[in-house]
Design an enzyme around this catalytic site. Structure first.
Site, PDB file in Angstrom:
ATOM      1  N   SER A 118       0.757  -1.562  -0.372  1.00 23.09           N
ATOM      2  CA  SER A 118       0.013  -0.087   0.380  1.00 23.09           C
ATOM      3  C   SER A 118       1.039   0.826  -0.532  1.00 23.09           C
ATOM      4  CB  SER A 118      -1.244  -0.087   1.295  1.00 23.09           C
ATOM      5  OG  SER A 118      -1.616   1.268   1.075  1.00 23.09           O
ATOM      6  N   TYR A 174      -2.620  -1.803   9.970  1.00 20.92           N
ATOM      7  CA  TYR A 174      -2.756  -2.094   8.865  1.00 20.92           C
ATOM      8  C   TYR A 174      -1.328  -1.202   7.810  1.00 20.92           C
ATOM      9  CZ  TYR A 174      -3.810  -1.820   3.502  1.00 20.92           C
ATOM     10  OH  TYR A 174      -4.680  -1.319   2.460  1.00 20.92           O
TER      11      TYR A 174
END
Length: 266
Positions: A157, A170
């Site tokens: 990401s 995350y």
């Protein structure tokens, strides 16, 4: 360099052809995973769509086969280590090879530190980092043992290299994946296995539908992105195809950010 006539076109076609290869894409029932699976199938690979929901997987397979690709579902849960090992053994037994792995599956819980206890934090890391590392390692071993090399693409990401509140587990997991990619690339490079990361930004997937439909969130994405829009799911497909193809034979340990310039804008 390419000769005359159709030489140039033939060279380019071969450079991105996946004919005869077998690919596994996890989290492939929808969103970015499905778009990457479709791209690999369009390039000639037999694509196995991994996930936990057989109904969704069957629908995704149907989309690919209707487009003329070859695909099949493979139902397993990345959090189940024996199940993951069995899935890879099934691929070896059925197809005799695994050339490409796209490790895309993951979960997200936008909860700040105040809302996390140790157990929930650990659970998210276990799925996004530990389970991804497990399947990547198993696939790399299989590819190295077969002697043909292979391609592993990990979906990280863009946010893992940025600071943002309310998403600690995350971010930590995705940052860990960057380190994992480099470690695997170093260890398996001599065996011809390349390992790279794609770091997406804000894509208008089904998962992000509520955010994309929220005027405030939509405005925030547009104002923070150089291209002033969300990414379209299909816009990740070419990157996955490149990293899986012979054209990326000399690319490994690389982090390819696809975020419309969001990570560059002040």
């Amino acid at each position: 360099m390419f000769g005359r006539g159709g030489g140039h076109a033939a060279f380019l076609s071969a450079l991105f052809s996946l004919e005869g290869q077998v690919a596994l894409v996890t989290g492939a029932a929808r969103g970015l995973g499905l778009e990457m699976a479709r791209a690999l199938a369009a390039a000639g690979a037999t694509v196995l769509l991994g996930g936990r929901d057989p109904t969704r997987l069957e629908a995704a397979v149907e989309q690919i086969t209707q487009d003329g690709g070859i695909a099949a579902p493979i139902v397993f849960d990345l959090d189940d280590a024996p199940g993951t090992a069995a899935a890879l053994q099934s691929i070896a037994s059925t197809y005799g090879r695994l050339d490409i792995l796209v490790a895309n599956a993951g979960v997200r819980n936008r909860t700040g530190f105040a809302g996390f206890d140790r157990g929930s934090f650990t659970d998210l890391l276990a799925t996004n980092l530990v389970a991804s590392g497990d399947i990547c390692h198993r696939a790399a071993q299989a590819m190295a043992s077969a002697g043909r090399g292979g391609r592993i693409i990990v979906i990280g990401s863009m946010v893992s290299s940025m600071a943002t509140a309310g998403d600690p587990a995350y971010l930590a997991a995705k940052a860990g994946l960057t380190g994992l990619v480099r470690a695997l690339a170093a260890e398996y490079g001599p065996m011809g296995v390349t390992v790279n990361e794609i770091a997406p930004g804000s894509f208008a997937t089904e998962y992000n539908a509520a955010l994309a439909a929220n005027p405030q969130a939509n405005s925030a994405v547009q104002s923070r992105t150089l291209l002033e829009r969300w990414g379209k799911p299909e816009e990740i497909a070419a990157a996955a195809l490149f990293l899986a193809s012979p054209g990326a034979a000399y690319v490994t340990g690389h982090r390819l950010v696809i975020d419309g310039g969001m990570s560059l804008k002040l």
